[in-house]
Design a protein around this motif. Structure first.
Motif, mmCIF file in Angstrom:
data_model
loop_
_atom_site.group_PDB
_atom_site.id
_atom_site.type_symbol
_atom_site.label_atom_id
_atom_site.label_comp_id
_atom_site.label_asym_id
_atom_site.label_seq_id
_atom_site.Cartn_x
_atom_site.Cartn_y
_atom_site.Cartn_z
ATOM 1 N N ALA A 197 0.896 -1.055 0.211
ATOM 2 C CA ALA A 197 0.037 -0.036 0.102
ATOM 3 C C ALA A 197 1.158 1.102 -0.375
ATOM 4 N N GLN A 198 2.086 1.511 1.022
ATOM 5 C CA GLN A 198 2.976 2.566 0.664
ATOM 6 C C GLN A 198 3.315 2.694 -0.382
ATOM 7 N N ARG A 199 3.849 1.566 -1.382
ATOM 8 C CA ARG A 199 4.307 1.373 -2.848
ATOM 9 C C ARG A 199 3.581 1.929 -2.933
ATOM 10 N N CYS A 200 2.217 1.730 -3.412
ATOM 11 C CA CYS A 200 1.442 2.261 -3.831
ATOM 12 C C CYS A 200 0.891 3.402 -3.692
ATOM 13 N N GLU A 201 1.152 4.054 -3.036
ATOM 14 C CA GLU A 201 0.844 6.418 -2.276
ATOM 15 C C GLU A 201 1.955 6.296 -2.637
ATOM 16 N N LEU A 202 3.667 5.889 -2.533
ATOM 17 C CA LEU A 202 4.553 6.508 -3.488
ATOM 18 C C LEU A 202 4.113 6.321 -5.257
#
Length: 152
Positions: free
Chosen positions: A98-103
């Protein structure tokens, strides 16, 4: 976190020699990847730099000199890097999916900040999303979210 960033910046500024084995911090790796997107079209627009500052300020809760130094170091790292491996591997190791998607969503916000979508920016984001193991569907979803075509 601000204290550790300030220590890192101080260490980097006072170091007489830099080791090839130095590993960037997660904050620096993230900022360098975002800077890569900003410079992908070979033009750094003022709106993109403002967006970069805003994204990093919100994402890492930074301000003032720490934020300025992070952006300066990110620019240096991005321009000196031969490839993205050190940044991507650090982010992939420490960020959840999810954090990589946010990035990736942040990358799209940066690329579209100047209201001039550029194929080189899209290519860079696609390449980084692939390296970060973000699915194509989530890559497209991030783009559509930033463009306002999807509700969050």
């Amino acid at each position: 976190m601000i204290a550790s960033l300030q220590r890192l910046f101080l260490d980097l500024m006072t170091s007489d020699e830099t080791s090839e084995e130095e590993v960037p911090t997660l904050e620096l790796a993230t900022a360098a990847l975002l800077f890569e997107v900003a410079r992908a079209d070979y033009h750094l627009d003022k709106r993109e730099l403002t967006m970069l500052r805003n994204l990093l300020r919100r994402h890492f809760d930074l301000g003032g000199e720490a934020l300025d130094e992070l952006i300066h170091l990110a620019q240096q790292e991005a321009e000196a890097a031969v490839d993205h491996y050190q940044f991507v591997s650090l982010v992939s190791t420490h960020y959840s999916y999810a954090q990589r998607c946010e990035l990736v969503r942040m990358m799209w916000s940066l690329a579209l900040a100047d209201n001039e979508p550029h194929p080189l920016e899209e290519h860079r984001i696609r390449r980084l999303a692939d390296l970060l193991h973000v699915s194509h569907a989530d890559f497209i979803r991030a783009k559509l979210l930033v463009q306002g075509h999807l509700d969050p």
